[in-house]
Structure formats: C-alpha cells, structure tokens
Write an enzyme that holds these catalytic residues in place. Structure first.
Site, mmCIF file in Angstrom:
data_model
loop_
_atom_site.group_PDB
_atom_site.id
_atom_site.type_symbol
_atom_site.label_atom_id
_atom_site.label_comp_id
_atom_site.label_asym_id
_atom_site.label_seq_id
_atom_site.Cartn_x
_atom_site.Cartn_y
_atom_site.Cartn_z
ATOM 1 N N ASP A 156 -9.616 -3.761 -5.463
ATOM 2 C CA ASP A 156 -9.116 -3.024 -4.236
ATOM 3 C C ASP A 156 -9.654 -1.491 -4.435
ATOM 4 O O ASP A 156 -9.471 -0.874 -5.499
ATOM 5 C CB ASP A 156 -7.385 -3.098 -4.426
ATOM 6 N N HIS A 199 -8.117 -5.283 -1.010
ATOM 7 C CA HIS A 199 -6.951 -4.543 -0.438
ATOM 8 C C HIS A 199 -5.934 -5.505 0.226
ATOM 9 O O HIS A 199 -4.777 -5.638 0.147
ATOM 10 C CB HIS A 199 -7.209 -3.405 0.401
ATOM 11 N N SER A 230 1.024 -1.131 -0.029
ATOM 12 C CA SER A 230 0.068 -0.060 -0.093
ATOM 13 C C SER A 230 0.875 1.157 0.055
ATOM 14 O O SER A 230 1.663 1.478 -1.118
ATOM 15 C CB SER A 230 -1.010 -0.146 1.236
#
Length: 703
Positions: A635, A672, A549
C-alpha cells in the site's frame, strides 16, 4: 489448551522533536519492509490472527458462499459505442477478472445483445484479465485506451499493488505488442489524434504525479518529451481527454486550488496553454464544448457554479454565469454533448443530475431535473464516450436498488432500462432503507443512512454495524452491495454515518471536518453511534464499527474517545499514525495533505491539535473493543507500518481481554484496495464480516 500469544515486536526507541515536544516511538523500526525481521513479524501477526480466528472459518465460508450465490458470476456489461465499435466486458464463473471485448458497429443496426457463453460475430478480445494475471499474485488494470482509429490499444498494468503501472501498446485485432518501453508511470493515458503519440504521467519519490510526458510510438523512452512539471509539492497532476477527442486536458491541483491546461491532440507536439492561472483558493474544473469552455468553479459561491467562456479566451475575466446552485446544492462537474449538457451535483445530500438543453444556436437552456426513484438514490452519468449522441447512459442505484443502467433521451425525457444488475435470491421487499438525523455535540444535524430487514423494530435488542469515512470531501453515497445482505439477513442494522469532513452536504460540510475542525468528524460518528442505542435500534453491547483509510483514522479516534460503545472495530488500511506521517514530507503524498490536516511542521497549533487526536498517540488504559486491523504490504497510500505500530501499542496499553483480541492481518501481495481478484476480494470480505458478526453474536441467519 493454551491460547496463542500475540507477537511482541522488540522495542527500539527513536525520538522525534518538534516545537519543543520530544516523542519517543518504540516501533518506528517496523517501517523497513525490506528487513527480514519486519517481514517475519508481519507473518507472525498473520499466524496469530489465523489461530485466533480459526473457529470462524465455517462462518466465513458460509458468507463467501452467500456472496457468490447472490452474484451472477457469468455476466456482461452494457455495450457502449465508441467510433466504429461496440465495447463491453464479460465475466465468467470461476474466473477472477473481466474479459474486455468489442464487436463492429453497423449503421442502422440495434445495440448488440451479447449472451453469456456466446461470442458475437466479429468479436475481438482486447484484454483477458485472467490470461494476463496467470502466475501473478496481484493484477490491476489502470488503463485500456483505444486509439482514435480503433487500431491500437494502450494498456496500463500494476502487478504488485503499489499503483505504479507499466504501459504496453498492442494491435487491437491481434494482441501483438507494438511498444512496451514506457514503464513505472501514473494512471491515465491519452492518445494523439494521429495515433502516433501517447501522453502519460510520472510520479516523484513522494508518489506525487508531478510530470506529463509525450511518447512517440516505436521510439526509445529516452526520447520522450516532458510537457509540464509541477514543482510545488502540494500540487499533483492528472490528465484526461475532452469528449470530442480533440483536447488533452491537464489538471494541476491541491485540495483547494486548481489550474487547467489544454493541448490540441491534432497537434501533439504543440504547446500546452493555460485556461486560468492558479489563484489561491480558486477551485475549478473544465469541459470543452466546441468553441467554448464550460467551467465549474467556486469563484462566486462556496458550493460552486457553472460558467462558460470562449475557448479562445478562457480566463476568469471571461466567465459568464450559466447555472447557479440553490442554497445547499453542491455542483460537482459538467459533461458536454453535441446537443445538451449534463451537470452532476448534490441535492439534499444525494448525488443526482441536471440537464441543460442546447438551442439551435448552441445556447444553454434552463436546467431540468431527471426524476427517479427511490428517494435515497444515487444517479450518475454512465459510460458515454461519444460526443454526438441522441441519448446518454445513466446509472441508478440505492442501498436496496441493484445498479441499473438506463438510456436517457434529453429530448423526450424518457428513461429506458438497458440492464438491471441481477442478484439471484434477492427479495427487495424484505428490507427498508431510510435516513435519520442526529444532533451532534455542537448542535449540527448529521445525516445517517439506516438499512435493515423490514421486521426489525427499535426494541433495543438488535446487532448494529456502523460505517464512516469523513475526509477529503468524499461522500459515501447510497449503493447496493450483495455482500451487505449477509449482514442484513442476520438481523444486523446497517448504518452509514455521513459525518463532517465528507461532502454529502456541500463544501461547508467538508470544511467543518478538516484542519482545526477535524474533531467534528470523530464526535459526529460517536453521536450517531450513541443515537442508535438511545433510539433503540441497537443493543448497547451489540454495535461494531468499520472504516477504511482516512476512515481507519476515524476508527482509531472513536475507539479512543468512546471505547465502551463498540463490541468490535474493523480498521482497514487505517491512517492511525497520522501525525508521524504528516511530519515527514518525504513520505508519499504528505505535502499535499497539509491542506487537509494542516502543516504540523510549521504550525505549533496544528501540531498540538493533531497530536490530540492521532490514534497511535492517544491510546489509554482501559477496556477496548476487539480490534481487527487489515493492511497491505505494498500500500503506497497508507503504509502497513501504521496499523503494525498501532496494534503493538494497543496491546501494551489497554486491558488484556482474550474475548476482545487485537489482531493485525497483512496482505503480502496487495495494495490500498486489498486483494485484486473478485473471488479473493469476496474471501477477504467474508473473513472480516465473520469476525464482526461473531463479536455481535449474530452468526445465524434470520429466516
């Protein structure tokens, strides 16, 4: 045999212009995930990755087997009392998801001692994740909230990976669905005291939780009542419940400013009342404790203090100091119980707790530490739903200590071990965990955690793995991982760089790694990487890096800054096209990110600064590491398009090297956090580790 050729996306130039700077992007068209051409391209990338990594299947299978062997697959959580029931969960060998169950509480009886494969008398199944997941490629449970009388359970489920949930209310004893009208909500569900109303959040088109709603069971969703809407796009909402189950707590916040509201759950159709109206820069959190409110706030110290105020007059002018942290201590939160208060904090960079006993008059005493070992630990509050309790559940872990659940007596100070995670085949005496300090580019001292086999010496020959994140004041605290053993047992020196932008050393550590100081995050990571080589812990050609991320942005940035340091880089759901995203406030969460990165739309200096480090726009010709970018189609936090574009630009810019491939792997049914089932997650980890270990020439176990 000819080597497989990487997919080449066609070029479709689009131009964006800000502050007189025109930028042409050939791959922005990949953003349209409804396009059959885009899906075909992602599938082609997956096929290419599979072909290039086909030789790693035996190693990945071996690592999967090691993770499985180090896991007690049929296991149980520690039962926790809530009202008239004990709640716990079961996992069963071969099953992907947990089964959530409960058994009746009997006054005077000991905590139940469930055994694998056996049901207890009166046991009720609240939710079997495996049954719910049948026929679904993805399954995530967001909420499992039991009504106050224990008769009903509210369940939030996501079956796509986009973190948007459908809510159903079921009879807790029979599983019969009573109400499933509320759809597409955010996470977090709170019951009214009478069990007739539920409170939930909704998200706007930018995926921001911006509304709180009240639903009356059995009524059409069109009749639901809006309690509060937040129109400022930099703020989002979250809801929770006070431990005594009396109050709905609504927190409205950006990354620097918060505002709390309360609603009496005994009067669910009543009005919210504000604790302290927002003041720019005032960040606070609240806990209700009887007729007073406890407030953790930064109004007097950058690393936060604890105050109290009457519940009837909770505003800032009534806050009275309770606990002031010493220099370097970051107070994180407070949890109130009938007989004591626990403060979560960071001390010397580690997460720990302080106990504040209550006198007979309710006055809070001096804070006391809770001594634990080992030195590099994480001590946190466990699952404690009851306000009236003589003991509390604490959880202790470290890099080498499997998660251990304790009962702690605030009266005697005694810690009683309830359950230590069983790790078959694990011998902790074979390993060492330690902290090292590295001098950063500007002289700052950066802590790094280093974990290794005991026999490993700093002789300059070892393979190394370095992980980093460094954003949003999130800390990467010590925790045990069975999967990590597959690295350590191949002689890999495992390192976490606690770079600026994280919260390990307090709010200033965070402030020094955000906005126009973001470059410190990247140079800190490079400094730790170089130190591993200079100190002899890692061979110069045998270091790999990983981040996810915002940590994926870190991976892209350090690859551009110092590509020569890394043999391979794994960028998971990477935020590598940060400037493009932050320039588009219609994208999920963008406006709320301006306090983290700056607003490049309005500020030319921020625009130029972000453009100077955003990975997608700073790739340079030359020799780069092997790169594995992993992402998920659904995501909603970091769109798949960012790594998809990044990979294309890398291939057309850096020196071609078949020994250092650039790969993209997209999970079609995931979000995610990747794939949802535990076995699927292990397979994903095993593949990623196999890729990195192959690049390290560290595929053989150390015996």
């Amino acid at each position: 045999m000819t080597s497989p050729q990487p997919p080449r996306a066609r070029r479709v130039p689009t131009t964006r212009t800000f502050h007189g700077d025109a930028v042409t992007d050939d791959y922005e068209w990949l953003r349209d995930k409804e396009s059959p051409e885009v899906i075909a391209h992602l599938e082609a990338e997956n096929a290419y990755t599979a072909a290039v990594t086909d030789h790693l299947k035996p190693l990945a299978d071996t690592i999967f087997g090691e993770i499985k062997a180090h896991t007690k697959e049929t296991d149980l959580s520690v039962p926790v009392r809530m009202g008239d029931w004990w709640y716990f969960s079961r996992t069963v060998e071969g099953e992907q998801y947990a089964v959530h169950v409960r058994v009746p509480y009997v006054a005077g009886a000991d905590r139940p001692d469930p055994q694998p494969g056996e049901s207890l008398a009166g046991e009720q199944v609240l939710l079997d994740g495996n049954a719910e997941a049948v026929g679904r490629d993805f399954f995530e449970l967001s909420d499992l909230a039991v009504s106050h009388d224990g008769s009903r359970v509210a369940i939030g489920l996501d079956v796509t990976g986009d973190e948007i949930y459908d809510l159903s209310v079921r009879d807790a004893a029979t599983g019969t669905v009573l109400d499933d009208k509320v759809r597409r909500i955010g996470n977090g569900v709170v019951w009214s005291r009478d069990g007739q109303h539920l409170f939930y959040t909704r998200r706007d088109e930018a995926w921001r939780a911006h509304e709180v709603w009240r639903h009356q069971l059995g009524t059409p969703v069109e009749r639901d009542q809006l309690l509060i809407r937040e129109d400022d796009e930099q703020f989002s909402l979250m809801i929770g419940e006070s431990r005594d189950e009396r109050w709905l707590i609504v927190m409205i916040g950006s990354s620097t400013t918060t505002e709390a509201h309360l609603l009496d759950l005994a009067e669910p159709t009543g009005e919210l009342r504000v604790v302290q109206p927002r003041v720019t820069g005032l960040d606070y959190d609240v806990e209700v404790d009887g007729d007073r409110i406890l407030v953790v706030h930064n109004g007097s110290r950058v690393d936060f203090d604890l105050a109290q105020a009457p519940l009837a007059t909770p505003g800032r002018e009534h806050w009275q100091p309770v606990m002031t942290g010493v220099e370097g201590d970051r107070i994180l939160g407070v949890d109130a119980f009938a007989g004591f208060v626990l403060v979560s904090m960071r001390h010397e960079g580690l997460r720990t707790l302080r106990l504040l006993p209550k006198g007979e008059d309710g006055a809070l005493g001096e804070p006391r530490a809770i001594p634990v070992e080992p030195e590099l630990h994480t001590l946190a509050l466990g699952n404690n739903p009851e306000y009236h309790t003589a003991t509390v559940q604490l959880v202790l872990t470290s890099w080498l200590t499997p998660s251990s659940v304790f009962d702690y007596s605030p009266t005697t100070g005694e810690l009683t071990l309830l359950k230590a995670r069983e790790v078959p085949g694990y011998r902790p005496e074979l390993y060492v965990e330690e902290r090292v300090w590295v001098k950063a580019e500007d002289g700052a001292r950066v802590p790094a955690s280093l974990v290794r086999r005991r026999e490993i010496e700093a002789d300059g020959s070892n393979p190394g793995f370095i992980y980093g994140y460094g954003s949003y004041e999130m800390s990467f605290d010590p925790y045990f991982s069975a999967a990590r053993l597959s690295l350590l047992d191949r002689g890999v020196v495992y390192v976490v760089a606690h770079v600026r932008g994280g919260g390990e050393l307090g709010r200033k550590w965070y402030d020094d790694g955000k906005l126009l100081a973001k470059r410190n995050t990247f140079t800190d990571f490079v400094a730790v990487s170089r130190a591993l080589l200079e100190l002899g812990w890692v061979h110069p050609d045998r270091l790999v890096a990983e981040g996810a991320s915002a940590g994926g942005l870190l991976m892209g940035a350090v690859t551009n800054l110092a590509p020569e340091l890394y043999a391979a880089v794994h960028a998971d759901v990477p935020f590598v096209d940060a400037l493009t995203t932050i320039l588009d406030p219609s994208l999920p969460l963008t406006a709320g990110e301006w306090e983290e990165w700056g607003n490049p739309i309005e500020d030319p200096e921020v625009y130029a600064y972000m453009k100077s480090y955003t990975p997608y726009e700073n790739i340079r010709a030359g020799r780069y590491p092997a790169i594995l970018a992993t992402t998920s189609l659904h995501d909603t936090r970091v769109f798949y398009v960012e790594p998809a574009k990044w990979v294309q630009r890398l291939r057309e810019t850096v020196d071609a090297d078949p020994e250092r491939p650039i790969l993209l792997k997209t999970e079609i049914a995931a979000g995610h956090g990747g794939r949802s089932g535990r076995y699927d997650g292990w397979q994903q980890t095993a593949f990623e580790f196999a890729f990195l270990l192959d690049r390290l020439d560290a595929t053989q176990r150390v015996e």
